[in-house]
Design an enzyme around this catalytic site. Structure first.
Site, short mmCIF file in Angstrom:
data_model
loop_
_atom_site.label_atom_id
_atom_site.label_comp_id
_atom_site.label_asym_id
_atom_site.label_seq_id
_atom_site.Cartn_x
_atom_site.Cartn_y
_atom_site.Cartn_z
N CYS A 162 0.83 -1.21 0.00
CA CYS A 162 0.00 0.00 0.00
C CYS A 162 0.86 1.26 0.00
O CYS A 162 1.26 1.75 1.06
CB CYS A 162 -0.93 0.00 1.20
SG CYS A 162 -2.03 -1.42 1.32
N LEU A 163 1.13 1.79 -1.17
CA LEU A 163 1.90 3.02 -1.33
C LEU A 163 1.08 4.08 -2.06
O LEU A 163 0.91 5.19 -1.57
CB LEU A 163 3.21 2.73 -2.08
CG LEU A 163 4.06 3.95 -2.44
CD1 LEU A 163 4.55 4.65 -1.17
CD2 LEU A 163 5.26 3.54 -3.30
N GLY A 167 -4.09 10.91 -4.73
CA GLY A 167 -3.40 12.14 -5.13
C GLY A 167 -1.90 12.01 -5.24
O GLY A 167 -1.20 12.99 -5.50
N SER A 168 -1.36 10.81 -5.04
CA SER A 168 0.09 10.63 -5.14
C SER A 168 0.38 9.29 -5.80
O SER A 168 0.30 8.25 -5.17
CB SER A 168 0.76 10.69 -3.76
OG SER A 168 0.29 9.66 -2.91
N SER A 170 3.03 8.77 -9.13
CA SER A 170 4.47 8.84 -9.37
C SER A 170 5.18 9.66 -8.28
O SER A 170 6.32 9.37 -7.91
CB SER A 170 4.74 9.44 -10.75
OG SER A 170 4.27 8.57 -11.76
N GLN A 374 -1.51 -9.29 -33.58
CA GLN A 374 -1.67 -8.82 -34.96
C GLN A 374 -1.45 -9.97 -35.94
O GLN A 374 -2.17 -10.09 -36.93
CB GLN A 374 -0.67 -7.70 -35.24
CG GLN A 374 -0.82 -7.04 -36.61
CD GLN A 374 -2.06 -6.17 -36.71
OE1 GLN A 374 -2.64 -5.80 -35.70
NE2 GLN A 374 -2.46 -5.85 -37.93
N GLU A 401 4.53 -0.26 -10.35
CA GLU A 401 5.89 -0.40 -9.79
C GLU A 401 6.80 0.75 -10.24
O GLU A 401 8.01 0.60 -10.40
CB GLU A 401 6.53 -1.75 -10.19
CG GLU A 401 5.67 -2.97 -9.94
CD GLU A 401 5.52 -3.33 -8.48
OE1 GLU A 401 5.31 -2.40 -7.67
OE2 GLU A 401 5.60 -4.51 -8.14
N ASN A 404 6.95 3.84 -16.51
CA ASN A 404 8.16 3.80 -17.32
C ASN A 404 8.74 5.20 -17.56
O ASN A 404 9.92 5.33 -17.87
CB ASN A 404 7.89 3.06 -18.63
CG ASN A 404 7.83 1.56 -18.41
OD1 ASN A 404 7.89 1.08 -17.28
ND2 ASN A 404 7.70 0.80 -19.49
N ARG A 413 18.87 10.60 -14.25
CA ARG A 413 19.48 11.26 -13.08
C ARG A 413 20.78 10.58 -12.69
O ARG A 413 21.74 11.26 -12.30
CB ARG A 413 18.49 11.24 -11.91
CG ARG A 413 17.35 12.23 -12.04
CD ARG A 413 16.34 12.06 -10.91
NE ARG A 413 15.24 13.00 -11.04
CZ ARG A 413 14.15 12.98 -10.28
NH1 ARG A 413 14.02 12.04 -9.34
NH2 ARG A 413 13.19 13.88 -10.45
#
Length: 419
Positions: A162-163, A167-168, A170, A374, A401, A404, A413
């Site tokens: 549970c993260l 409203g949050s 990324s 396809q 998770e 991307n 970074r």
């Protein structure tokens, strides 16, 4: 790392108990032999090959025959997952003293890739459950490990991570769920969104704010189902991942003992991110399984489907497409396994490699599955054909998770911070 516990015992018996079904949806192709260039056993030790066989066999016999039904009826296959736990798949990289199998990150990737050929959605949930069990095993004290890990490893109880909040997403460090300390308890208020297993699981590993703004104000606690003030939203209707329920997890003056906190106050964000490093390898591995199965399905279809008086396998354009699919599959697998090795060794480049593996493998494996659909033409769009479910189930792997786009941020970074 040597296999131990239930999985180790079964791995040693693998050659005698396993029928070695590498192709899950058309066994006649297995008898003809898989093209050696995409064989997922390449580069593995003999022991890894044995428990890979066990995982493939379980996927073929216990998961693949039910994959479509679980999807269409939105069934959470609890008993099947408990059977998987009997093979050691409930706590693959949890330490043996609390019931885990004690295997490496690479071993784990091999297992999740194999299981996903039978059902991506179910395997993805098992991977999240494993991540939660590992977090408690790694950051919990002796009492916490002994209380929670054995039941999680046997899957007598199931876990949720549970993260994410409404409203949050990324920007996970901006989470608002609060945990105010009152005596020997925390009082939780707030909500979590998109929680896999929410409402059906027993143990919730929750990131909450015990301090000020930013990541250093976040702590990690365990909330058990049945705790007063723990509630759940409606079951979400999803494009894929339908064999696992998804709900909001809501805390309304939910009191939990301070003894349920993992680590110290303020360590929660670090714990969450360390869990996600492995989670990214796990979810990338689930994408590998879907892509591997989809390449084989495409190959089989090209060999039997006729148009313009000959099989599609004689069409050079489709031959080239199949070659590209195979190449991207093997490249993805190599990157995922390198990242798993780096994480196991706690190498300095591990975080970036986990991000690279998640970014590359989930993007490319989705493209592989989509191209396989396809190649099937109109048949690929029918729910009678497994390829469409692989497409639907792994699309979300590019989002969860850590999206991307966030993976690109982490990688860039790292590069730009180098002197």
């Amino acid at each position: 790392m040597a296999a131990v516990g239930p999985l180790g015992r079964i791995a040693k018996l693998g050659s005698s108990i396993c029928r070695n079904h590498r192709l899950l949806f058309n066994r006649s192709v297995q008898r003809r032999g898989i093209a050696s260039c995409i064989d997922p056993a390449h580069g593995l030790t003999d022991e890894q090959k044995e428990f890979q066989k066990v995982a493939f066999d379980f996927a073929a016999n216990e998961m693949a025959p039910h994959m479509a039904e679980w999807d269409q009826k939105e069934m959470f296959p609890v008993e099947t997952m408990r059977k998987a736990a009997q093979l050691g798949f409930g706590g693959i990289y949890v330490q043996p003293d609390v019931g885990g199998s004690g295997l490496s990150r690479l071993d784990t990737s091999v297992i999740f890739e194999a299981l996903s050929t039978g059902c991506v959605s179910t395997t993805a949930y098992i991977s999240i459950h494993n991540m939660c069990a590992w977090m408690i095993d790694t950051f919990g004290n002796t009492e916490q490990r002994e209380k929670f890990c054995p039941d999680l490893c046997s899957m007598d109880k199931f876990a949720s991570y549970c993260l994410t909040e409404p409203g949050s997403g990324s920007d996970a460090a901006s989470l608002l769920t609060s945990a105010q300390r009152k005596g020997d308890h925390y009082i939780l208020n707030g909500s979590k969104a998109f929680i896999s297993g929410g409402g059906d699981t027993d143990v919730y590993v929750v990131m909450c704010r015990t301090g000020g703004k930013g990541p250093k104000g976040i702590s990690c606690v365990v909330v058990e189902k049945g705790t007063p003030g723990l509630n759940f939203g409606k079951k979400e209707k999803k494009v894929g991942w339908n064999s696992q329920p998804t709900r909001a997890v809501i805390f309304e003056d939910c009191a939990i003992p301070v003894s349920n906190r993992l680590g110290e106050e303020g360590q929660g964000f670090s714990i969450a991110m360390k869990g996600l490093n492995g989670g990214r390898i796990n979810i990338a591995s689930c994408s590998l399984g879907a892509a591997h199965a989809s390449v084989l399905l495409a190959k089989d279809h090209l060999l039997v489907r006729k148009q313009f008086g000959e099989t599609l396998s004689n069409n050079q354009f489709l031959q080239f497409k199949l070659a590209e699919m195979a190449t991207k599959l093997v490249a993805s697998r190599l990157l995922v396994r390198e990242a798993a090795t780096a994480l196991q060794g706690n190498r300095p480049d591990a975080v970036s490699l986990c991000s690279m593996a998640k970014l590359f493998a989930t993007d490319e494996c989705f493209n592989i599955c989509n191209q396989s659909l396809q190649m099937h033409g109109g048949y690929g769009y029918l729910k009678d054909y497994a390829v469409q479910q692989f497409v639907r189930d792994i699309r979300v792997h590019q989002i969860l998770e850590g999206t991307n786009e966030v993976m690109r941020m982490i990688i860039s970074r790292n590069l730009l911070s180098e002197s």
